[in-house]
Enzyme design. Structure first.
Site, PDB file in Angstrom:
ATOM      1  CG  HIS A 199      -1.820   1.171   1.343  1.00  0.00           C
ATOM      2  ND1 HIS A 199      -3.141   1.139   0.974  1.00  0.00           N
ATOM      3  CD2 HIS A 199      -1.582   2.446   1.769  1.00  0.00           C
ATOM      4  CE1 HIS A 199      -3.678   2.335   1.173  1.00  0.00           C
ATOM      5  NE2 HIS A 199      -2.765   3.153   1.663  1.00  0.00           N
ATOM      6  CD  GLU A 200       1.510   3.605   3.658  1.00  0.00           C
ATOM      7  OE1 GLU A 200       1.689   4.667   3.027  1.00  0.00           O
ATOM      8  OE2 GLU A 200       0.459   3.373   4.314  1.00  0.00           O
ATOM      9  CG  HIS A 235       0.221   6.247  -0.716  1.00  0.00           C
ATOM     10  ND1 HIS A 235      -0.827   6.891  -1.340  1.00  0.00           N
ATOM     11  CD2 HIS A 235      -0.309   5.651   0.381  1.00  0.00           C
ATOM     12  CE1 HIS A 235      -1.939   6.675  -0.642  1.00  0.00           C
ATOM     13  NE2 HIS A 235      -1.648   5.922   0.398  1.00  0.00           N
ATOM     14  CG  HIS A 269       0.360   9.081  -6.893  1.00  0.00           C
ATOM     15  ND1 HIS A 269      -0.778   9.352  -6.175  1.00  0.00           N
ATOM     16  CD2 HIS A 269       0.181   9.692  -8.082  1.00  0.00           C
ATOM     17  CE1 HIS A 269      -1.596  10.094  -6.911  1.00  0.00           C
ATOM     18  NE2 HIS A 269      -1.037  10.323  -8.072  1.00  0.00           N
TER      19      HIS A 269
HETATM   20 ZN   LIG Z   1      -2.997   5.209   1.911  1.00  0.00          ZN
END
Ligand SMILES: [Zn+2]
Length: 673
Positions: A461-462, A465, A468
């Site tokens: 998940h991290e 990010h 991104h």
């Molecule tokens: Zn998040």
């Protein structure tokens, strides 16, 4: 001697000189950087030259360079390695930085220049990204009330002040109710509770000066208590105390505050020219309108409710088999659901962990980024800001795109949870410095460190990010990386989680740390089955809260929010044994500040997109399909906020997302099964 925070950073990748920086450098560096930023802003606002895009908007982009440099290092340390000195400095800085930011949005001369540019934007010859940037600046000012004059400006100031004080009161009342209630547990009332629950209850008793264990309303105690205690009457007492937080009458009652908060919001929205607070709040979001939000939530509601009702029937049957008659109640759900989970999906986390070493999962996240986007990761030498931190150069085709720092282990000086931050964001303006992107987690150390499946999901998940930020490719920092709408920002992170559980990843990377054997198929199947367990319940309790939040902020503020809440729940037909995840008197997302007001829906909005976006890869017949990955990079990961999110998503997918992939992911497509 020059302050190392303010000096030019000339080392490899222009990384901050971590070893030269001491805590005593921060306060003077902030003071100097704030003074410089103030001088830069004043020079822009008071310039005798007519406003141009370059002398106003681009100049603002560069005005806070020194401040961003210092803050980038400081706030990373304050979260990941806090010392009392750093915490104290953080408390000192909060009002200073808040004052600085409202100075900017309340600067009449500055707003006049931006307004003039905005009014003449058609004739400025701006490219699309510049046009978007100007729009974002204009909105930032007008949405905070910069265009108001006289009595209206004065009233806005009053509203903001009153709002800040009663929302703080809301949190404090809630905290008082949560910490004020406890109930001693007799030895025979510990029956059925696992050791960790008993230990937590004993520790809570000690904390409160009691001789024995106590039950409290802390989520980490009450939820497992409701799951495991066979004592139905005690479960009822506990549940009702938990559900009553913020609504116990007297000084800590939050119901009147909730009503006033909603009134102030409505007034604020009207002052700014919006018909409702929801219309104001949703304008910059991807959803845009209350109708779009309601439409999404209601499309999930019917199948979620059907699944929950089917589950409720099964749980009631289990309860009746226990010799208890009558209806399944809210204090029964978790207890019988836990029994069912053990019967149908049980596996021991201890069986999974040896296959998920931290190194293997970092390798899996990197390998996935290599297969999808051609990224290469080369470990680089520190020292970084803590001995546990590791760093990598991220490149493609010989070009360095970013430095990635991984700070994975729990320690006392780190706040809980996991997050991604940019110590330096991507931008092309002003020399295109190498972005520095950090993932911070709280995994237990070990030799080797072994992750739970949840931990591994967090890592992916991290890292989503982080991609991104690292693949961001825009000119202006204001629009870069994760600086996007709240209901869009979780798309890259939640989407990336999907690659953890594809067979290719698990087969290649989830290998026993001693033997190198892949995870047995049976174990993998149990993992997959557990992912959709009891999703009817979770979806229904979440949607109840999301629909009430939305109803509160559409149209006129309700005189009696509790009556409004009851009306909404009646209209949707909330199942008897499930209550809202957060009822109004303790709904901090909505009443402790503005963060998730008219925005609690956004968790599900992102999930709709990530499920739909992953389906694009499945439809291509290859979850690593290069063409789909290239589109994802072009329209989502590299684009930041340079275009409206709904445009970006539609370009990526050809259409806006439907809810079917989400329903499939939560196991709600065929609730009878
Ligand atoms: Zn998040």
């Amino acid at each position: 001697m020059t302050n190392p925070l303010l000096a030019d950073w000339t080392g490899p990748y222009e990384l901050p000189p971590f070893t030269e920086i001491s805590d005593a450098d921060f306060a003077p560096a902030f003071d100097a950087a704030l003074a410089e930023a103030r001088a830069n802003i004043a020079a822009i606002a008071d310039s005798p030259d007519a406003p141009t895009f370059v002398n106003t908007i681009e100049a603002m982009e560069l005005a806070e360079e020194a401040l961003e440099k210092v803050a980038g290092v400081f706030y990373n340390l304050a979260g990941a390695d806090a010392t009392p000195a750093r915490q104290e400095l953080m408390r000192d800085l909060a009002p200073k930085l808040a004052a600085f930011s409202s100075e900017i949005t309340m600067n009449k001369a500055l707003f006049a220049r931006i307004d003039q540019l905005w009014q003449s934007r058609e004739s400025l010859g701006l490219d699309p990204e510049q046009d978007r940037l100007l729009e974002q600046y204009y909105q930032m000012f007008t949405r905070s009330g910069a265009a108001l004059e006289g009595a209206e400006a004065e009233r806005m100031r009053e509203i903001k002040q009153r709002f800040a004080s009663i929302t703080t009161q809301f949190s404090q009342n809630l905290l008082a109710d949560e910490s004020g209630w406890f109930r001693p547990l007799a030895e025979d009332e510990l029956e059925g509770l696992p050791d960790f629950v008993v230990d937590t209850a004993r520790a809570a008793g000690k904390e409160r000066g009691q001789d024995g264990p106590v039950l409290t309303l802390s989520r980490s105690l009450i939820v497992p208590f409701l799951q495991f205690s066979p004592n139905r009457e005690l479960r009822r007492i506990a549940y009702e105390a938990w559900a009553a937080r913020g609504a116990n009458g007297g000084e800590t009652d939050n119901r009147e505050i909730a009503a006033e908060v909603l009134k102030l919001r409505e007034e604020r929205a009207k002052l700014l020219g919006y018909e409702s607070f929801a219309a104001y709040k949703l304008e910059p979001e991807m959803a845009k309108t209350p109708e779009a939000v309601r439409d999404l939530l209601m499309r999930v509601w019917a199948p979620a409710k059907a699944a929950a009702e089917a589950d409720a029937a099964k749980l009631a049957e289990m309860m009746h088999a226990d010799g208890i008659n009558g209806d399944l109640e809210p204090w029964d759900w978790r207890y019988y659901a836990e029994k069912r989970r053990v019967a149908e999906h049980d596996f021991d986390e201890g069986q999974i962990k040896p296959y998920l070493s931290l190194d293997a999962m970092i390798g899996a996240a990197f390998d996935t980024a290599n297969r999808l986007f051609g990224l290469k990761f080369k470990e680089i030498d520190g020292p970084f800001y803590h001995a546990d931190v590791r760093g990598w150069e991220v490149s493609r085709g010989g070009k360095v795109l970013a430095v990635f720092l991984g700070d994975y282990f729990a320690r006392g000086s780190k706040r809980s949870g996991a997050w991604c931050s940019a110590m330096r964001s991507q931008r092309k303006l002003g020399g295109a410095p190498v972005p520095i992107v950090v993932n911070v987690c709280n995994f237990a150390k070990g030799d080797p460190a072994l992750l739970s499946h949840d931990d591994a999901r967090t890592l992916f998940h991290e890292f989503g990010h982080a991609l991104h930020q690292m693949l961001s490719n825009v000119t202006y920092q204001f629009l870069s990386g994760t600086s996007v709408a709240r209901d869009f920002v979780e798309l890259p992170s939640q989407l990336y989680e999907h690659w953890l559980d594809v067979p290719e990843t698990l087969e290649k990377h989830a290998r026993h740390y001693k033997t190198g054997e892949p995870m047995p198929t049976e174990l993998r199947e149990k993992l997959n089955g557990a992912a959709t367990f009891d999703q009817g319940f979770s979806t229904v309790e979440y949607l109840g809260s999301a629909l009430v939040d939305l109803a509160f902020h559409e149209g006129a503020a309700p005189e009696d929010p509790m009556a409004k809440q009851a009306e909404v729940l009646r209209e949707i037909g909330m199942p008897h044994a499930i209550r809202m995840r957060h009822a109004t008197p303790h709904f901090s997302h909505v009443f402790s500040g503005d963060g998730y007001s008219a925005g609690y829906y956004s968790y599900m909005w992102s999930e709709v997109m990530d499920a739909d976006a992953f389906e694009a890869f499945e439809e291509a017949g290859d979850v690593f399909d290069p063409e789909t990955a290239a589109k994802l990079e072009r329209f989502v990961l590299s684009a930041g906020n340079s275009r409206p999110p709904e445009e970006l998503y539609t370009e990526f997918r050809g259409k806006m997302p439907g809810v079917e992939p989400l329903l499939k992911g939560r196991g709600l497509l065929d609730p009878a099964a």
